[in-house]
Design an enzyme around this catalytic site. Structure first.
Site, PDB file in Angstrom:
ATOM      1  N   LYS A 118     -13.556   6.882   3.347  1.00 20.79           N
ATOM      2  CA  LYS A 118     -12.548   7.750   3.981  1.00 20.79           C
ATOM      3  C   LYS A 118     -13.217   8.941   4.644  1.00 20.79           C
ATOM      4  O   LYS A 118     -12.974   9.251   5.811  1.00 20.79           O
ATOM      5  CB  LYS A 118     -11.558   8.238   2.909  1.00 20.79           C
ATOM      6  CG  LYS A 118     -10.506   9.167   3.471  1.00 20.79           C
ATOM      7  CD  LYS A 118      -9.675   9.928   2.432  1.00 20.79           C
ATOM      8  CE  LYS A 118      -9.317   9.196   1.186  1.00 20.79           C
ATOM      9  NZ  LYS A 118      -8.202   9.848   0.460  1.00 20.79           N
ATOM     10  N   LYS A 130     -15.478  11.781  -6.760  1.00 19.45           N
ATOM     11  CA  LYS A 130     -14.167  11.962  -7.393  1.00 19.45           C
ATOM     12  C   LYS A 130     -14.413  12.371  -8.833  1.00 19.45           C
ATOM     13  O   LYS A 130     -15.429  11.994  -9.411  1.00 19.45           O
ATOM     14  CB  LYS A 130     -13.384  10.641  -7.361  1.00 19.45           C
ATOM     15  CG  LYS A 130     -11.900  10.800  -7.503  1.00 19.45           C
ATOM     16  CD  LYS A 130     -11.247  11.097  -6.181  1.00 19.45           C
ATOM     17  CE  LYS A 130      -9.780  11.359  -6.295  1.00 19.45           C
ATOM     18  NZ  LYS A 130      -9.145  11.434  -4.977  1.00 19.45           N
ATOM     19  N   ASP A 170      -6.222  16.856  -6.626  1.00 21.31           N
ATOM     20  CA  ASP A 170      -5.686  15.491  -6.513  1.00 21.31           C
ATOM     21  C   ASP A 170      -4.484  15.491  -7.470  1.00 21.31           C
ATOM     22  O   ASP A 170      -3.958  16.570  -7.787  1.00 21.31           O
ATOM     23  CB  ASP A 170      -6.755  14.457  -6.909  1.00 21.31           C
ATOM     24  CG  ASP A 170      -6.422  13.042  -6.430  1.00 21.31           C
ATOM     25  OD1 ASP A 170      -6.623  12.752  -5.249  1.00 21.31           O
ATOM     26  OD2 ASP A 170      -5.934  12.229  -7.241  1.00 21.31           O
ATOM     27  N   THR A 213      -2.427  16.622   3.902  1.00 17.98           N
ATOM     28  CA  THR A 213      -2.411  15.160   3.729  1.00 17.98           C
ATOM     29  C   THR A 213      -1.110  14.577   4.282  1.00 17.98           C
ATOM     30  O   THR A 213      -1.115  13.573   5.010  1.00 17.98           O
ATOM     31  CB  THR A 213      -2.600  14.783   2.238  1.00 17.98           C
ATOM     32  OG1 THR A 213      -3.672  15.550   1.705  1.00 17.98           O
ATOM     33  CG2 THR A 213      -2.892  13.320   2.072  1.00 17.98           C
ATOM     34  N   ASN A 244       2.979  16.382  -3.538  1.00 17.23           N
ATOM     35  CA  ASN A 244       2.522  17.112  -2.372  1.00 17.23           C
ATOM     36  C   ASN A 244       2.522  16.278  -1.080  1.00 17.23           C
ATOM     37  O   ASN A 244       3.029  16.705  -0.039  1.00 17.23           O
ATOM     38  CB  ASN A 244       1.089  17.540  -2.730  1.00 17.23           C
ATOM     39  CG  ASN A 244       0.567  18.555  -1.808  1.00 17.23           C
ATOM     40  OD1 ASN A 244       1.332  19.307  -1.233  1.00 17.23           O
ATOM     41  ND2 ASN A 244      -0.735  18.571  -1.649  1.00 17.23           N
TER      42      ASN A 244
HETATM   43  N1  GLU Z   1      -7.863  14.236  -3.263  1.00 17.82           N
HETATM   44  C1  GLU Z   1      -7.789  14.185  -1.833  1.00 17.82           C
HETATM   45  C2  GLU Z   1      -8.171  12.796  -1.329  1.00 17.82           C
HETATM   46  O1  GLU Z   1      -7.956  11.835  -2.020  1.00 17.82           O
HETATM   47  C3  GLU Z   1      -8.536  15.326  -1.185  1.00 17.82           C
HETATM   48  C4  GLU Z   1     -10.006  15.385  -1.457  1.00 17.82           C
HETATM   49  C5  GLU Z   1     -10.697  16.644  -0.913  1.00 17.82           C
HETATM   50  O2  GLU Z   1     -10.058  17.438  -0.242  1.00 17.82           O
HETATM   51  O3  GLU Z   1     -11.890  16.764  -1.188  1.00 17.82           O
HETATM   52  O4  GLU Z   1      -8.637  12.605  -0.245  1.00 17.82           O
END
Ligand code: GLU
Length: 452
Positions: A118, A130, A170, A213, A244
């Site tokens: 991603k 993560k 997250d 997002t 969110n």
């Molecule tokens: N948790 C979000 C994702 O899945 C954001 C991650 C971030 O901003 O580093 O992309």
């Protein structure tokens, strides 16, 4: 998939399965990418010799630590914390922290793997990671959450840094938790730097990070619709989730003239046959903030509550699953197809099971996986990092314009990749093209780094 790529994928996956027994989500994520990119790797002697895919199927490292903290009654509580640093080939490790009782190393390993692809697609220099804990915020008071965050960071701080690894939020980790985590890092390190994103504005956060997002998802959807000669105006959109991503996607879709006909949470479904109004969205947000049930909406808001319900099957033009992984099973996917849905874009990470994905991809629906459709969050995190590094905050409209540009560019990257794919027809196979484009970017970076 051709017979050759089927055989190659099977051979590759046999080894991966043997090395990662029982890690179903991780195996699902690796297999989905392997299917799409294995022939790219085999066709390029450098990629094949460098064993890019096999290297990416192994995270750089997984860190596990104990978190000990006192609860309100003075009892000692013990949790587990993890950080999966998946790849820093393209840039420093970057990805969210998830706090939920369902978090396991295997879940984080799958999410870290997806994050690398991603993040590569955003066009920014961001690697993938993560992390999180099996701590369940729902079961704790605000004071306990604060103490837990401080204890979590007392350990995580050894492994992160503004150009090393930059966590964010997250599920279960929002602006409040990010504030506590940052504050602990600052205290331990005697430093104020961009080591975590998703901060509130007054402690160095970016405008629109909370909205990013959800807004990005709608910008991506608009690009998909545009490529198909359609418009978001008047489209009936079903959304799952009420967090969110779901709420901000709903706000943006309504602002652009779409009709959002559902939102849901783990208790059930709120259906708005005539479309959600701002008053309805305000009411939902207020209930959530007070941790109150959504089961009895006031009559004048035009909402119907269905206990235990999901939105799959409601007549729609667009479906946006924004809750969690594997929330859409095969039966749900069949219901979405039967409901006349033409476009599906993932706000959550991997919300479709493999069977559901197959069904959707075999239909005439246009399907955008999370690694492109929900990349807006991490993209604005990237903007937060540059604002922190340069001490120059951007205005909300600068962030919004840049976010829109990034989502349109992600769409273009994927569309261009699809155009080079000889085996496909004229339509855009978003999943395949996203996986191939992301793989190429990470593979090129790995080649430039050599073997280490
Ligand atoms: N948790 C979000 C994702 O899945 C954001 C991650 C971030 O901003 O580093 O992309």
């Amino acid at each position: 998939m051709t017979d050759r790529s089927e055989v190659l994928t099977e051979t590759f996956m046999a080894e991966i399965r043997e090395k990662n027994p029982g890690e179903d989500l991780f195996l699902q994520a690796v297999e989905e990418i392997a299917r799409d990119v294995i022939t790219v790797e085999k066709a390029n002697a450098d990629y094949a010799a460098a064993k890019i895919l096999a290297r990416l199927a192994e995270p750089d490292r997984m860190i596990q630590f104990r978190i000990t903290w006192p609860d309100d009654a003075g009892n000692v509580q013990i949790n587990r914390g993890w950080r999966v640093q998946h790849s820093n080939a393209v840039g420093p490790y970057k990805g969210g922290l998830r706090f939920a009782s369902t978090v396991t190393p295997s879940v984080l390993k799958f999410l870290g793997f997806e994050q690398t692809f991603k993040n590569a697609l955003t066009g920014l220099n961001l690697g993938g990671a993560k992390g999180g804990s099996d701590f369940e915020p729902k079961d704790h008071t605000e004071r306990e959450i604060m103490r837990f965050c401080h204890a979590f960071m007392a350990e995580l701080q050894y492994h992160i840094g503004p150009s090393r690894d930059i966590p964010a939020g997250d599920i279960g980790v929002g602006t409040r938790e990010i504030g506590h985590l940052f504050s602990a890092w600052k205290k331990h390190n005697l430093d104020f730097a961009g080591v975590i994103t998703g901060k509130s504005l007054c402690i160095g956060g970016s405008q629109l990070r909370v909205e990013a997002t959800g807004y990005g998802l709608i910008y991506f959807l608009c690009a998909m619709l545009d490529a198909a000669g359609e418009d978001v105006q008047g489209k009936r959109i079903v959304i799952s989730g009420m967090g969110n991503v779901a709420m901000h996607a709903a706000r943006k879709a309504c602002a652009l003239g779409a009709r959002v006909v559902s939102l849901s949470d783990t208790s059930g479904l709120l259906e708005a046959p005539d479309g959600m109004t701002n008053a309805a969205l305000d009411w939902i947000e207020a209930r959530k903030a007070m941790k109150e049930t959504i089961s009895e909406p006031p009559k004048d808001l035009g909402l119907k509550y269905h206990p235990g319900g999901t939105p799959w099957g409601i007549e729609c033009d667009v479906a946006l699953p924004c809750a969690t992984q594997n929330e859409v099973g095969e039966g749900d996917a069949r219901a979405i197809v039967a409901a006349g849905c033409g476009f599906l874009a993932e706000g959550a990470n991997m919300p479709l099971t493999s069977d559901a994905q197959k069904l959707v991809r075999d239909s005439s629906m246009r399907y955008a996986p999370g690694k492109i459709a929900n990349a807006g969050g991490v993209a604005v995190s990237g903007l937060e990092m540059s604002q922190n590094a340069t001490f120059r905050p951007l205005s909300a409209s600068e962030v919004d314009d840049t976010l829109r540009d990034i989502m349109v560019r992600v769409h273009k990257t994927v569309r261009d990749e699809a155009a080079t794919d000889q085996t496909r027809g004229p339509g855009i196979d978003y999943r395949r093209a996203a996986n191939r484009a992301a793989y190429r970017r990470v593979a090129e970076a790995l080649l430039d780094h050599g073997v280490l």
